[in-house]
Design a protein around this motif. Structure first.
Motif, PDB file in Angstrom:
ATOM      1  N   THR A 195       0.715  -1.228  -0.064  1.00 18.10           N
ATOM      2  CA  THR A 195      -0.078  -0.073  -0.066  1.00 18.10           C
ATOM      3  C   THR A 195       0.864   1.297  -0.023  1.00 18.10           C
ATOM      4  O   THR A 195       0.528   2.416  -0.184  1.00 18.10           O
ATOM      5  N   ALA A 196       2.074   1.144   0.346  1.00 13.14           N
ATOM      6  CA  ALA A 196       3.087   2.131   0.411  1.00 13.14           C
ATOM      7  C   ALA A 196       3.843   2.375  -1.001  1.00 13.14           C
ATOM      8  O   ALA A 196       4.813   3.181  -0.980  1.00 13.14           O
ATOM      9  N   GLY A 197       3.663   1.555  -1.954  1.00 14.71           N
ATOM     10  CA  GLY A 197       4.229   1.550  -3.388  1.00 14.71           C
ATOM     11  C   GLY A 197       5.412   0.699  -3.498  1.00 14.71           C
ATOM     12  O   GLY A 197       6.193   0.909  -4.474  1.00 14.71           O
ATOM     13  N   LEU A 198       5.340  -0.267  -2.361  1.00 19.59           N
ATOM     14  CA  LEU A 198       6.511  -1.313  -2.463  1.00 19.59           C
ATOM     15  C   LEU A 198       6.130  -2.870  -2.663  1.00 19.59           C
ATOM     16  O   LEU A 198       5.727  -3.509  -1.412  1.00 19.59           O
ATOM     17  N   PRO A 199       5.265  -3.068  -3.928  1.00 21.45           N
ATOM     18  CA  PRO A 199       4.768  -4.517  -3.876  1.00 21.45           C
ATOM     19  C   PRO A 199       5.304  -5.613  -3.666  1.00 21.45           C
ATOM     20  O   PRO A 199       6.733  -5.435  -4.061  1.00 21.45           O
ATOM     21  N   GLY A 200       5.121  -6.577  -2.952  1.00 13.32           N
ATOM     22  CA  GLY A 200       5.940  -7.791  -2.700  1.00 13.32           C
ATOM     23  C   GLY A 200       7.040  -7.484  -1.631  1.00 13.32           C
ATOM     24  O   GLY A 200       7.679  -8.533  -1.302  1.00 13.32           O
ATOM     25  N   CYS A 201       6.972  -6.419  -1.008  1.00 17.65           N
ATOM     26  CA  CYS A 201       7.938  -6.046   0.166  1.00 17.65           C
ATOM     27  C   CYS A 201       7.104  -5.982   1.444  1.00 17.65           C
ATOM     28  O   CYS A 201       5.600  -5.826   1.524  1.00 17.65           O
ATOM     29  N   ALA A 202       7.842  -6.452   2.554  1.00 14.79           N
ATOM     30  CA  ALA A 202       7.272  -6.251   3.987  1.00 14.79           C
ATOM     31  C   ALA A 202       7.965  -5.688   4.875  1.00 14.79           C
ATOM     32  O   ALA A 202       9.354  -5.722   4.792  1.00 14.79           O
ATOM     33  N   LEU A 203       7.807  -5.009   5.873  1.00 15.29           N
ATOM     34  CA  LEU A 203       8.499  -4.489   6.906  1.00 15.29           C
ATOM     35  C   LEU A 203       8.670  -5.659   8.123  1.00 15.29           C
ATOM     36  O   LEU A 203       7.619  -6.039   8.572  1.00 15.29           O
ATOM     37  N   LEU A 204       9.881  -6.009   8.335  1.00 19.68           N
ATOM     38  CA  LEU A 204      10.118  -7.038   9.222  1.00 19.68           C
ATOM     39  C   LEU A 204      10.651  -6.902  10.582  1.00 19.68           C
ATOM     40  O   LEU A 204      10.378  -7.622  11.513  1.00 19.68           O
ATOM     41  N   ALA A 205      11.034  -5.463  10.543  1.00 17.38           N
ATOM     42  CA  ALA A 205      11.504  -5.209  11.982  1.00 17.38           C
ATOM     43  C   ALA A 205      11.097  -3.759  12.287  1.00 17.38           C
ATOM     44  O   ALA A 205      10.972  -2.872  11.717  1.00 17.38           O
ATOM     45  N   ALA A 206      10.962  -3.644  13.636  1.00 16.26           N
ATOM     46  CA  ALA A 206      10.343  -2.187  13.992  1.00 16.26           C
ATOM     47  C   ALA A 206      11.292  -1.062  13.805  1.00 16.26           C
ATOM     48  O   ALA A 206      12.322  -1.120  14.343  1.00 16.26           O
ATOM     49  N   PRO A 207      11.001  -0.111  13.046  1.00 15.38           N
ATOM     50  CA  PRO A 207      12.016   0.882  12.514  1.00 15.38           C
ATOM     51  C   PRO A 207      12.279   2.051  13.788  1.00 15.38           C
ATOM     52  O   PRO A 207      12.009   3.140  13.551  1.00 15.38           O
ATOM     53  N   ASP A 208      12.259   1.506  14.947  1.00 13.46           N
ATOM     54  CA  ASP A 208      12.712   2.624  16.032  1.00 13.46           C
ATOM     55  C   ASP A 208      13.715   3.308  15.791  1.00 13.46           C
ATOM     56  O   ASP A 208      13.663   4.572  16.021  1.00 13.46           O
ATOM     57  N   LEU A 209      14.723   2.965  15.195  1.00 14.13           N
ATOM     58  CA  LEU A 209      15.966   3.778  14.497  1.00 14.13           C
ATOM     59  C   LEU A 209      16.106   3.536  13.205  1.00 14.13           C
ATOM     60  O   LEU A 209      15.921   2.498  12.614  1.00 14.13           O
TER      61      LEU A 209
END
Length: 725
Positions: free
Chosen positions: A654-668
């Motif tokens: 939905t953010a324009g990155l098809p086939g991609c996934a956020l795997l780690a919390a981006p705290d930094l």
């Protein structure tokens, strides 16, 4: 949460502190129950379960009775009050009428002289049977149960020389069967064919049949190998012959007809028909893995056990996060770090031939295994074989210079000079002191003015911190030398810890030491020692003040992602050991990235030389990204399951990155500049005890304008644990 974020922020900004951290808190773990070879397997008719007894490894013997628990595919100790006096090279078969397992002959010392004792298993205990008459003592007799006449039949075996007598046992006495004509002699395997009312016996000279009165044979001569086993398969109504690579043939009374080509298991050691539901023709290999024959295919049943049959220490393949080893036949096997399973990779028809006592190592620069040896001790030229991961095939190299002639030498890969170093071995029955290096194309010989004495079976390990190859031990040698690519330096003239006749080793990155596994075959001792290259001294590896000394021959393997030393059983099944820090550093990949515009998927991994140890440098490597990528970022957080109220992994489509996934919390969010080739992100961790045990999760984002509308792709994740050396 704030405290965790504060610690995470400290990873990026802290300097090496002066808090001393323990370097000696190591933990040893026994990873497996005792294992054995040379045992026998039979059906326990009382329990309705498979039973195994006896065996051993090298020159050590076991008295060990176990039942197979089919729910877990593990062998559970039966712990009977009494067990037979023998434990190897005996015959063992199930007497279905009397519901007993009958054991005869065998010994406990591996010789070709055996007892004439008869033992029976009643489902709970072993008992020796006193009988009026008995066959002469022997080892390796052929035994099978005649279900038509309801007797156990015994034939041949060895008592110094081959025997050719035939006996039957009805539970009250042994009776010798007098027959006319020649018969098979020596060790053999035998099974009863109830449809044709004959015993089918596999001997060295061919196949024989016994009709209760006389032998007929040899039939189909020259078609039997030493590792062939016969078994009657009632579903096919035929006797099957299962070979040393699980190739299957069916017997029609005249000849053997192929059923299935070989199966690439490590080595089959036991076959039988299991009548239980889900049973059938069962195979157990020398890793105690279990297989079932269905149609023309072997299906794996039950988990692999962690068992190594290689000729040297396993090598870590950082590209694929696995261990590789090469066994006695030249097959390459890989060990999955997560499951501990070994899987044979080599294509069968490409096995190297014409080499003996070879040395091998993993050439990381060219992503292939290099194997080198010679046909025999008197050979005039060596042979080099290369194994490619992509094809899983061996090919013989044809370098301008044939390389060392010696066999039983040692190899080590020089990480910085990108060459394979080969030292030692035997040539013309004389131990060799030559030094050779393989650069991927050719061998180069070195003849420095001074160097180690001739030796074979030495240990050779590359020390990446000091950039030298360390040579130690071997047959009749206990000194230690270091090779820098130009000359030898004697670092230790002799240490009794290295006494023995075989040495293996690995480099322990976390301890920054060479760890040696030292063997002495005549007395069968085994110990671990570590080399302090700065001080030039050896010391025994200890845990809780006790030396690590496994009870069987083991080979070392190192796991860089977890800084763990494994001692994997080389013969038999007497346990695999793990030696690791009480607080290990970890950097384990998880999940998957998404493909860039060039078709490659960028990856994130930890440098195995620089894991997240408190008080040390830590490196993450970003690689396999598009050549046009210039910017990126390291995402670092304390969770791989949620972030800002959203579950992870989070779909980035939905953010324009098809086939991609956020795997780690981006705290930094830590920006990085990408270079041509792999990019290293480094940080020096504080020597702060508060960091030890902290778990963080990392992922990288890489600029790639042509990949998708967002112009970004992401890597896999890496789960981190801060450790204490």
């Amino acid at each position: 949460m704030l405290a965790r974020h504060t610690l995470a922020l400290g990873l990026a900004i802290c300097l090496l502190a002066s808090v001393p951290l323990s370097c000696q808190r190591m933990v040893a773990r026994d990873l497996a129950a005792p294992r054995a070879i040379l045992h026998r397997v039979a059906l326990d008719p009382v329990r309705g379960a498979l039973l195994t007894y006896g065996g051993g490894f090298s020159r050590t013997s076991l008295r060990d009775t176990r039942h197979l628990d089919r729910s877990t595919w593990t062998w559970e100790a039966a712990n009977p009050p009494t067990e037979p006096t023998v434990n190897q090279r005996f015959g063992m078969v199930t007497d279905l009428r009397r519901e007993r397992i009958v054991l005869f002959g065998g010994n406990s010392n591996g010789s070709f002289s055996g007892t004439n004792e008869t033992w029976e298993w009643d489902g709970a205990s072993w008992s020796r049977v006193s009988l009026p008459t008995s066959p002469a003592g022997r080892v390796i007799p052929a035994m099978a149960y005649d279900s038509r006449r309801e007797v156990v039949v015994l034939h041949g075996g060895v008592q110094t020389n081959g025997l050719s007598d035939t006996w039957e046992y009805d539970g009250t006495n042994w009776r010798q069967l007098f027959y006319t004509g020649a018969g098979p002699m020596g060790p053999a395997w035998m099974v009863f064919d109830p449809l044709r009312d004959v015993m089918v016996l596999l001997a060295f000279d061919g196949t024989w049949e016994w009709d209760g009165a006389s032998w007929t044979g040899p039939l189909d001569p020259g078609r039997v190998d030493n590792d062939d086993f016969p078994i009657f398969d009632p579903t096919r109504g035929a006797v099957l012959r299962i070979g040393g690579r699980a190739d299957v043939d069916a017997w029609d009374g005249v000849r053997w007809n192929p059923v299935r080509p070989r199966l690439e298991v490590v080595w089959p050691i036991g076959f039988l028909f299991d009548p239980a539901p889900g049973g059938g023709v069962m195979l157990m290999d020398d890793e105690r893995e279990h297989w079932r024959l269905e149609g023309e295919e072997w299906l794996q049943v039950g988990p692999f056990l962690q068992r190594l049959t290689g000729m040297g220490p396993a090598r870590f393949d950082p590209t694929r996060s696995r261990h590789l080893t090469v066994d006695r036949t030249g097959r390459v096997a890989a060990r999955d770090l997560a499951t501990g399973k070994w899987r044979v990779l080599t294509v069968a028809d490409s096995l190297p031939v014409g080499v003996s006592g070879y040395a091998w190592d993993l050439d990381l620069a060219r992503d292939r295994v290099v194997l080198h040896g010679a046909p025999n001790l008197l050979s005039q030229a060596g042979r080099t074989f290369l194994w490619e991961s992509d094809t899983a095939r061996w090919t013989e190299a044809s370098p301008p210079h044939p390389g060392p002639v010696a066999v039983q030498g040692a190899m080590a890969y020089d990480l910085h000079r990108r060459v394979v170093v080969c030292v030692g071995g035997v040539a013309g029955r004389v131990a060799s002191g030559n030094v050779w290096e393989w650069d991927g194309q050719d061998w180069r010989e070195f003849a420095p003015p001074t160097g180690p004495t001739h030796r074979y079976h030495p240990g050779l390990v590359y020390d990446p911190d000091r950039r030298v190859s360390v040579l130690f031990g071997g047959q009749n040698a206990n000194d230690t030398w270091e090779w820098d690519g130009t000359s030898w330096t004697l670092r230790n003239p002799g240490d009794p810890l290295l006494d023995g006749n075989a040495a293996f080793g690995v480099y322990h990155i976390a301890r920054r030491r060479v760890l040696a596994s030292l063997h002495s075959l005549p007395t069968q001792w085994q110990r671990f020692a570590e080399w302090d290259g700065d001080a030039g001294t050896w010391s025994v590896v200890t845990t809780a003040g006790k030396a690590i000394q496994p009870s069987t021959s083991v080979l070392p393997a190192y796991v860089p992602p977890t800084a763990e030393l494994l001692a994997l059983a080389n013969e038999g099944w007497d346990g695999n050991w793990s030696l690791s820090s009480a607080d290990p550093a970890e950097a384990l990949p998880y999940g998957a990235g998404c493909r860039g515009s060039d078709g490659n998927t960028p990856t994130l991994s930890a440098d195995p030389l620089h894991l997240p140890w408190a008080g040390d440098r830590f490196d993450l490597l970003v690689q396999d990204y598009s050549a046009s990528s210039r910017l990126g970022a390291i995402l670092l957080g304390d969770s791989d399951s949620h972030w800002s109220g959203e579950p992870l992994p989070f779909d980035l489509g939905t953010a324009g990155l098809p086939g991609c996934a956020l795997l780690a919390a981006p705290d930094l969010f830590l920006p990085i500049t990408l270079t041509v080739g792999p990019t290293t992100w480094s940080v020096t961790l504080a020597a702060d005890p508060a960091l030890i045990g902290l778990r963080l999760f990392a992922q990288a984002a890489v600029q790639d304008f042509a990949a998708n509308p967002a112009g970004l792709v992401v890597t896999n994740g890496v789960a981190l644990r801060m450790g204490d050396r």
